[in-house]
Design an enzyme around this catalytic site. Structure first.
Site, PDB file in Angstrom:
ATOM      1  N   THR A  86      -2.270 -22.917   9.853  1.00 30.76           N
ATOM      2  CA  THR A  86      -1.049 -22.156   9.599  1.00 30.76           C
ATOM      3  C   THR A  86      -0.170 -22.847   8.556  1.00 30.76           C
ATOM      4  OG1 THR A  86       1.053 -21.567  10.651  1.00 30.76           O
ATOM      5  CG2 THR A  86      -0.138 -23.361  11.647  1.00 30.76           C
ATOM      6  N   ASP A  87       0.694 -22.066   7.911  1.00 37.29           N
ATOM      7  CA  ASP A  87       1.649 -22.660   6.970  1.00 37.29           C
ATOM      8  C   ASP A  87       2.748 -23.435   7.698  1.00 37.29           C
ATOM      9  OD1 ASP A  87       3.053 -20.509   8.077  1.00 37.29           O
ATOM     10  OD2 ASP A  87       3.670 -19.641   6.167  1.00 37.29           O
ATOM     11  N   GLU A  88       2.844 -23.248   9.038  1.00 40.59           N
ATOM     12  CA  GLU A  88       3.950 -23.875   9.782  1.00 40.59           C
ATOM     13  C   GLU A  88       3.834 -25.398   9.798  1.00 40.59           C
ATOM     14  OE1 GLU A  88       5.175 -21.778  13.312  1.00 40.59           O
ATOM     15  OE2 GLU A  88       4.292 -19.915  12.603  1.00 40.59           O
ATOM     16  N   ALA A  90      -6.912 -20.876  19.556  1.00 40.50           N
ATOM     17  CA  ALA A  90      -5.709 -21.715  19.615  1.00 40.50           C
ATOM     18  C   ALA A  90      -4.704 -21.089  20.565  1.00 40.50           C
ATOM     19  CB  ALA A  90      -5.077 -21.832  18.222  1.00 40.50           C
ATOM     20  N   TYR A 132       3.949 -26.260  18.647  1.00 44.91           N
ATOM     21  CA  TYR A 132       2.820 -25.497  18.091  1.00 44.91           C
ATOM     22  C   TYR A 132       2.395 -26.068  16.743  1.00 44.91           C
ATOM     23  CZ  TYR A 132       0.485 -21.817  15.370  1.00 44.91           C
ATOM     24  OH  TYR A 132      -0.386 -21.131  14.554  1.00 44.91           O
ATOM     25  N   SER A 133       3.360 -26.170  15.799  1.00 45.55           N
ATOM     26  CA  SER A 133       2.968 -26.609  14.457  1.00 45.55           C
ATOM     27  C   SER A 133       2.540 -28.072  14.459  1.00 45.55           C
ATOM     28  CB  SER A 133       4.082 -26.346  13.441  1.00 45.55           C
ATOM     29  OG  SER A 133       5.311 -26.891  13.857  1.00 45.55           O
ATOM     30  N   ALA A 134       3.115 -28.875  15.369  1.00 43.15           N
ATOM     31  CA  ALA A 134       2.686 -30.281  15.456  1.00 43.15           C
ATOM     32  C   ALA A 134       1.236 -30.358  15.942  1.00 43.15           C
ATOM     33  CB  ALA A 134       3.610 -31.058  16.387  1.00 43.15           C
ATOM     34  N   LYS A 149      -1.073 -28.006  15.542  1.00 38.47           N
ATOM     35  CA  LYS A 149      -1.948 -27.518  14.464  1.00 38.47           C
ATOM     36  C   LYS A 149      -2.066 -28.593  13.374  1.00 38.47           C
ATOM     37  CE  LYS A 149      -3.692 -23.966  14.031  1.00 38.47           C
ATOM     38  NZ  LYS A 149      -4.980 -23.396  14.492  1.00 38.47           N
ATOM     39  N   LYS A 192       4.812 -11.570  19.745  1.00 37.97           N
ATOM     40  CA  LYS A 192       5.186 -11.922  18.371  1.00 37.97           C
ATOM     41  C   LYS A 192       6.102 -10.821  17.856  1.00 37.97           C
ATOM     42  CE  LYS A 192       2.215 -15.411  18.328  1.00 37.97           C
ATOM     43  NZ  LYS A 192       0.927 -15.516  17.688  1.00 37.97           N
TER      44      LYS A 192
HETATM   45  P1  NAD Z   1      -4.103 -15.308  19.301  1.00 40.79           P
HETATM   46  O1  NAD Z   1      -3.196 -16.048  20.224  1.00 40.79           O
HETATM   47  O2  NAD Z   1      -3.944 -13.838  19.149  1.00 40.79           O
HETATM   48  O3  NAD Z   1      -5.619 -15.561  19.728  1.00 40.79           O
HETATM   49  C1  NAD Z   1      -6.097 -16.820  20.110  1.00 40.79           C
HETATM   50  C2  NAD Z   1      -7.451 -16.639  20.796  1.00 40.79           C
HETATM   51  O4  NAD Z   1      -7.926 -17.939  21.190  1.00 40.79           O
HETATM   52  C3  NAD Z   1      -7.384 -15.785  22.069  1.00 40.79           C
HETATM   53  O5  NAD Z   1      -8.437 -14.844  22.070  1.00 40.79           O
HETATM   54  C4  NAD Z   1      -7.534 -16.793  23.189  1.00 40.79           C
HETATM   55  O6  NAD Z   1      -8.158 -16.255  24.352  1.00 40.79           O
HETATM   56  C5  NAD Z   1      -8.409 -17.863  22.526  1.00 40.79           C
HETATM   57  N1  NAD Z   1      -8.231 -19.190  23.160  1.00 40.79           N
HETATM   58  C6  NAD Z   1      -7.054 -19.806  23.463  1.00 40.79           C
HETATM   59  N2  NAD Z   1      -7.296 -20.983  24.067  1.00 40.79           N
HETATM   60  C7  NAD Z   1      -8.645 -21.126  24.126  1.00 40.79           C
HETATM   61  C8  NAD Z   1      -9.510 -22.140  24.622  1.00 40.79           C
HETATM   62  N3  NAD Z   1      -9.010 -23.245  25.200  1.00 40.79           N
HETATM   63  N4  NAD Z   1     -10.848 -21.973  24.506  1.00 40.79           N
HETATM   64  C9  NAD Z   1     -11.360 -20.845  23.934  1.00 40.79           C
HETATM   65  N5  NAD Z   1     -10.594 -19.845  23.467  1.00 40.79           N
HETATM   66  C10 NAD Z   1      -9.249 -19.980  23.561  1.00 40.79           C
HETATM   67  O7  NAD Z   1      -3.983 -16.069  17.901  1.00 40.79           O
HETATM   68  P2  NAD Z   1      -4.022 -15.480  16.418  1.00 40.79           P
HETATM   69  O8  NAD Z   1      -2.655 -15.061  16.032  1.00 40.79           O
HETATM   70  O9  NAD Z   1      -5.152 -14.539  16.290  1.00 40.79           O
HETATM   71  O10 NAD Z   1      -4.346 -16.830  15.618  1.00 40.79           O
HETATM   72  C11 NAD Z   1      -5.706 -17.229  15.391  1.00 40.79           C
HETATM   73  C12 NAD Z   1      -5.698 -18.525  14.591  1.00 40.79           C
HETATM   74  O11 NAD Z   1      -5.035 -18.331  13.356  1.00 40.79           O
HETATM   75  C13 NAD Z   1      -4.962 -19.668  15.300  1.00 40.79           C
HETATM   76  O12 NAD Z   1      -5.677 -20.864  15.065  1.00 40.79           O
HETATM   77  C14 NAD Z   1      -3.595 -19.704  14.620  1.00 40.79           C
HETATM   78  O13 NAD Z   1      -3.057 -20.999  14.636  1.00 40.79           O
HETATM   79  C15 NAD Z   1      -3.964 -19.263  13.206  1.00 40.79           C
HETATM   80  N6  NAD Z   1      -2.897 -18.571  12.447  1.00 40.79           N
HETATM   81  C16 NAD Z   1      -2.225 -17.494  12.986  1.00 40.79           C
HETATM   82  C17 NAD Z   1      -1.255 -16.838  12.232  1.00 40.79           C
HETATM   83  C18 NAD Z   1      -0.532 -15.624  12.759  1.00 40.79           C
HETATM   84  O14 NAD Z   1       0.396 -15.129  12.082  1.00 40.79           O
HETATM   85  N7  NAD Z   1      -0.888 -15.084  13.902  1.00 40.79           N
HETATM   86  C19 NAD Z   1      -0.952 -17.281  10.931  1.00 40.79           C
HETATM   87  C20 NAD Z   1      -1.662 -18.392  10.424  1.00 40.79           C
HETATM   88  C21 NAD Z   1      -2.627 -19.017  11.187  1.00 40.79           C
HETATM   89  P1  TYD Z   2       6.952 -14.968  15.502  1.00 41.95           P
HETATM   90  O1  TYD Z   2       6.347 -13.604  15.399  1.00 41.95           O
HETATM   91  O2  TYD Z   2       7.029 -15.629  16.838  1.00 41.95           O
HETATM   92  O3  TYD Z   2       6.172 -15.878  14.446  1.00 41.95           O
HETATM   93  P2  TYD Z   2       6.487 -17.396  13.934  1.00 41.95           P
HETATM   94  O4  TYD Z   2       7.469 -18.044  14.822  1.00 41.95           O
HETATM   95  O5  TYD Z   2       5.129 -18.038  14.052  1.00 41.95           O
HETATM   96  O6  TYD Z   2       6.961 -17.257  12.523  1.00 41.95           O
HETATM   97  O7  TYD Z   2       8.435 -14.899  14.900  1.00 41.95           O
HETATM   98  C1  TYD Z   2       8.671 -14.439  13.588  1.00 41.95           C
HETATM   99  C2  TYD Z   2      10.144 -14.622  13.301  1.00 41.95           C
HETATM  100  O8  TYD Z   2      10.896 -13.752  14.163  1.00 41.95           O
HETATM  101  C3  TYD Z   2      10.644 -16.037  13.606  1.00 41.95           C
HETATM  102  O9  TYD Z   2      11.625 -16.406  12.632  1.00 41.95           O
HETATM  103  C4  TYD Z   2      11.294 -15.918  14.974  1.00 41.95           C
HETATM  104  C5  TYD Z   2      11.818 -14.482  14.990  1.00 41.95           C
HETATM  105  N1  TYD Z   2      11.830 -13.831  16.324  1.00 41.95           N
HETATM  106  C6  TYD Z   2      13.008 -13.231  16.790  1.00 41.95           C
HETATM  107  O10 TYD Z   2      14.060 -13.235  16.106  1.00 41.95           O
HETATM  108  N2  TYD Z   2      13.000 -12.646  18.021  1.00 41.95           N
HETATM  109  C7  TYD Z   2      11.878 -12.626  18.816  1.00 41.95           C
HETATM  110  O11 TYD Z   2      11.949 -12.091  19.952  1.00 41.95           O
HETATM  111  C8  TYD Z   2      10.677 -13.213  18.313  1.00 41.95           C
HETATM  112  C9  TYD Z   2       9.428 -13.205  19.132  1.00 41.95           C
HETATM  113  C10 TYD Z   2      10.704 -13.805  17.060  1.00 41.95           C
END
Ligand code: NAD
Ligand code: TYD
Length: 349
Positions: free
Chosen positions: A131-133, A84, A156-158, A160, A195
């Site tokens: 995601t919970d978003e 994603a 993003y959340s839309a 997902k 992040k």
């Molecule tokens: P990430 O951005 O670290 O990794 C995403 C991976 O997908 C990357 O390796 C990227 O190269 C690959 N990718 C992107 N576009 C692609 C495409 N078109 N074809 C093939 N591969 C592609 O993301 P993450 O944080 O590891 O999240 C993984 C999954 O978990 C996502 O679906 C995300 O929505 C979900 N998720 C993430 C979190 C979080 O806190 N990070 C929480 C809940 C759910």
């Molecule tokens: P993030 O790690 O982008 O995750 P998500 O938006 O998916 O929850 O952000 C976590 C929280 O931190 C979110 O409330 C936005 C805030 N944030 C900042 O305050 N400053 C920053 O530079 C970033 C990247 C996030």
């Protein structure tokens, strides 16, 4: 199950899931399909890439012909779909990329699985990671249940949410064997430093300002990434067909409190007088559409499948900081080149 396709396995969560499956299930052949965008990094998997049950395929889930051919060739038994575009801020500046990968890419995979498994769905499984978003924002109380109506606010959340709807529609319309989970914010090693937590670790280390959006009062429910990977393992093998499971850490933090805790740990580890890095906190313009609070009710996963988070936040947070400090080369590699352009555009430095 013999042949498993994991999409997005070179990313943050994906790499932990690939590692777990390759090590825990030597009888499975694990295929990691990843486009290797800026967020995908094969360095995340150096410890498993020579194992005989691991295979890497570079490719784009948006390319339907490529995906159909891959399914025809490999005839996968199961799919764990994690690929994603995952960063809210990037979705605000470039929403189309999110629609292509998160919506079109997911539907391409659903179509390919449907075609490949037609008439022999028994024992197959398409697991979509979400995601919970998608549930939107909470006020000061309450938590998201699996039945909470969807109300996404960011592109993003839309995107997902849309992909989740397609997964359920393919289950209900075509009988595709699907399962879905919605998880809260993950933290841990190998997260791309755009992040909050890895970005702030890197900035504290380099004495750079810490851009806190708005007043820093937004609340997130943080889960250690390996606990998420274990939940994924459990749901993939034991989740009920057509079901959805919420996954969360029962660990809510206001951003500003989390940042202050991080500063305390970092100052201690860097040998600075504790509190020195508080001066780096800089309040900046709030994120557009910024959700106030997320909190997950994971009681269904606990009561149906017995899952609990195992890593206490104190322990996980220290481990995370230690990992980024010990893996300087990883951090330097991912923050070179295009990362610098991104950072300048986003934060103007
Ligand atoms: P990430 O951005 O670290 O990794 C995403 C991976 O997908 C990357 O390796 C990227 O190269 C690959 N990718 C992107 N576009 C692609 C495409 N078109 N074809 C093939 N591969 C592609 O993301 P993450 O944080 O590891 O999240 C993984 C999954 O978990 C996502 O679906 C995300 O929505 C979900 N998720 C993430 C979190 C979080 O806190 N990070 C929480 C809940 C759910
Ligand atoms: P993030 O790690 O982008 O995750 P998500 O938006 O998916 O929850 O952000 C976590 C929280 O931190 C979110 O409330 C936005 C805030 N944030 C900042 O305050 N400053 C920053 O530079 C970033 C990247 C996030």
């Amino acid at each position: 199950m013999k042949k498993i396709l994991i999409t997005g396995g070179a990313g943050f969560i994906g790499s932990h899931v690939v590692r777990l499956f390759v090590n825990q299930y030597p009888e499975y052949q694990v295929y990691n399909l990843d486009k290797l965008t800026y967020a995908g990094n094969l360095e995340n998997l150096v410890d498993v890439d020579s194992k005989s049950n691991y295979h890497f395929v570079k490719g784009d889930i948006v390319d339907a012909d490529f995906i159909n051919q891959l399914f025809e060739k490999e005839n996968f038994d199961g799919v764990i779909h994690m690929a994603a575009e995952s960063h809210v801020d990037r979705s605000i500046t470039n929403p189309m990329e999110f629609i292509f990968t998160n919506v079109v890419g997911t539907v391409n995979l659903l179509n390919a699985a449907r075609k490949c498994w037609k008439g022999r769905e028994e024992g197959k499984r398409f697991y979509h990671i979400s995601t919970d978003e998608v549930y939107g924002a909470l006020g000061d109380t309450g938590s998201f249940k699996e039945t909470t109506p969807y109300s996404p606010h960011s592109p993003y959340s839309a995107s997902k949410a849309s992909s989740d709807h397609f997964v359920r529609a393919y289950h209900d319309t075509y009988g595709l064997p699907t399962v879905l989970s919605n998880c809260s914010n993950n933290y841990g090693p190998n997260q791309f430093p755009e992040k909050l937590i890895p970005l702030f670790i890197n900035n504290i280390k380099h004495n750079k300002s810490l851009p806190v959006y708005g007043k820093g009062i937004n609340v997130r429910d943080w889960l250690y990434v390996e606990d998420h990977a274990h939940a994924i393992d459990l749901i993939f093998h034991q989740g009920k067909d057509g079901s959805t499971y919420n996954i969360g850490g029962n660990n809510e933090w206001r951003n500003i409190d989390l940042i202050k805790k991080l500063i305390e740990i970092m100052d201690r580890k860097l040998g600075r007088p504790v509190g020195t890095s508080l001066a780096l906190i800089t309040y900046v313009t709030d994120r557009a559409g910024h959700d106030l609070r997320y909190a997950i009710d994971a009681s269904k996963l606990r009561s149906e499948l017995g899952w609990e988070p195992t890593i206490r936040f104190d322990e996980g947070f220290e481990k995370t900081v230690d990992w980024y400090l010990a893996n300087e080369k990883w951090l330097d590699n991912v923050t070179s080149g295009s990362y610098q352009d991104y950072y300048r555009k986003m934060y103007g430095e």
